[in-house]
Design a protein around this motif. Sequence first.
Motif, PDB file in Angstrom:
ATOM      1  N   SER A   1     -53.977  15.183  80.021  1.00  0.00           N
ATOM      2  CA  SER A   1     -52.785  15.650  79.598  1.00  0.00           C
ATOM      3  C   SER A   1     -53.020  17.249  79.444  1.00  0.00           C
ATOM      4  N   GLU A   2     -54.179  17.744  79.410  1.00  0.00           N
ATOM      5  CA  GLU A   2     -54.624  19.333  78.985  1.00  0.00           C
ATOM      6  C   GLU A   2     -54.896  19.807  80.424  1.00  0.00           C
TER       7      GLU A   2
ATOM      8  N   THR B   1     -63.010  25.471  75.710  1.00  0.00           N
ATOM      9  CA  THR B   1     -61.944  24.969  75.344  1.00  0.00           C
ATOM     10  C   THR B   1     -61.859  23.091  75.652  1.00  0.00           C
ATOM     11  N   SER B   2     -62.527  23.102  76.867  1.00  0.00           N
ATOM     12  CA  SER B   2     -62.650  21.680  77.155  1.00  0.00           C
ATOM     13  C   SER B   2     -63.723  20.842  76.342  1.00  0.00           C
TER      14      SER B   2
ATOM     15  N   SER C   1     -60.804  16.917  84.773  1.00  0.00           N
ATOM     16  CA  SER C   1     -59.974  15.726  84.790  1.00  0.00           C
ATOM     17  C   SER C   1     -60.271  14.740  85.572  1.00  0.00           C
TER      18      SER C   1
ATOM     19  N   ALA D   1     -52.982  23.101  81.401  1.00  0.00           N
ATOM     20  CA  ALA D   1     -53.504  24.110  80.476  1.00  0.00           C
ATOM     21  C   ALA D   1     -54.791  24.668  80.534  1.00  0.00           C
TER      22      ALA D   1
ATOM     23  N   LEU E   1     -61.733  20.036  73.145  1.00  0.00           N
ATOM     24  CA  LEU E   1     -60.751  18.910  73.468  1.00  0.00           C
ATOM     25  C   LEU E   1     -61.285  17.497  73.555  1.00  0.00           C
TER      26      LEU E   1
ATOM     27  N   GLY F   1     -59.321  22.730  84.903  1.00  0.00           N
ATOM     28  CA  GLY F   1     -58.873  21.464  84.413  1.00  0.00           C
ATOM     29  C   GLY F   1     -58.602  20.324  85.637  1.00  0.00           C
TER      30      GLY F   1
ATOM     31  N   ARG G   1     -57.061  12.908  77.411  1.00  0.00           N
ATOM     32  CA  ARG G   1     -56.973  14.206  76.618  1.00  0.00           C
ATOM     33  C   ARG G   1     -57.307  15.056  77.899  1.00  0.00           C
TER      34      ARG G   1
END
Length: 209
Positions: free
Chosen positions: A22-23, A192-193, A44, A26, A196, A40, A19
Amino acid sequence: MTTIAPAQLADMIGAIARRLRSERDALNRLDAALGDGDHGTSLSAALAAAVEDIAELKQPSAGDIWLTTAKAVMNRMGGASGAIFGTFFFKGARRLRGKERVSKNDMEAVLQAGLQGVKARGNAEIGDKTMVDALAPAVKAFCGADELASAWSGAAKAAREGAESTRELVARRGRAKYLGERAIGHVDPGATSIALIFEAIDDWRTEMG
Ligand code: ADP
Ligand code: MG
């Protein structure tokens, strides 16, 4: 699913990593508005490293998997938030030491210890426009639910609402602090993370049945 077995926990970390991957762009864009645009990419990469390190473990317990994740995040993420996210996993890992499987009670302890660690490490409270704005309500929702399935979905919803709530806030911690009023109108990338991550866990759990 009443407890989480080691193989499932490893799979769950994998779902989080996918996830965040893929984000990634963003999340970088959110961080470009409030910070330096790397959130990000660094988060990630840290979770991808955790997945690789977990794959190397021989018959790990749940505790081994969480600790390996903590080390990967702490060592590979870097920056202020690397230490903060690393602290989240390290504090939780202490609660899982020697645990083969994870019950809802265990996960409550993991999340509560992680939240306390993040707040202490970052000196952040709710309303400071940080990941705490998503993590604190998520942990509260998780602990208030009576079984694992509804705990994850409640936590995911609370985390997303918490992340959205940061849009109207001025930041009191992190790089966004220097923007003053100009931070208003942008959601916090770290919050936001967190949303997610909980959404990825909830979706993974739903797919598991
Ligand atoms: P950096 O700011 O080092 O570039 P990242 O971009 O990876 O780190 O992460 C930024 C996120 O870290 C912010 O969106 C915020 O949620 C979180 N953060 C920053 N400072 C703090 C703090 N003192 N306490 C809690 N969270 C913080
Ligand atoms: Mg950044």
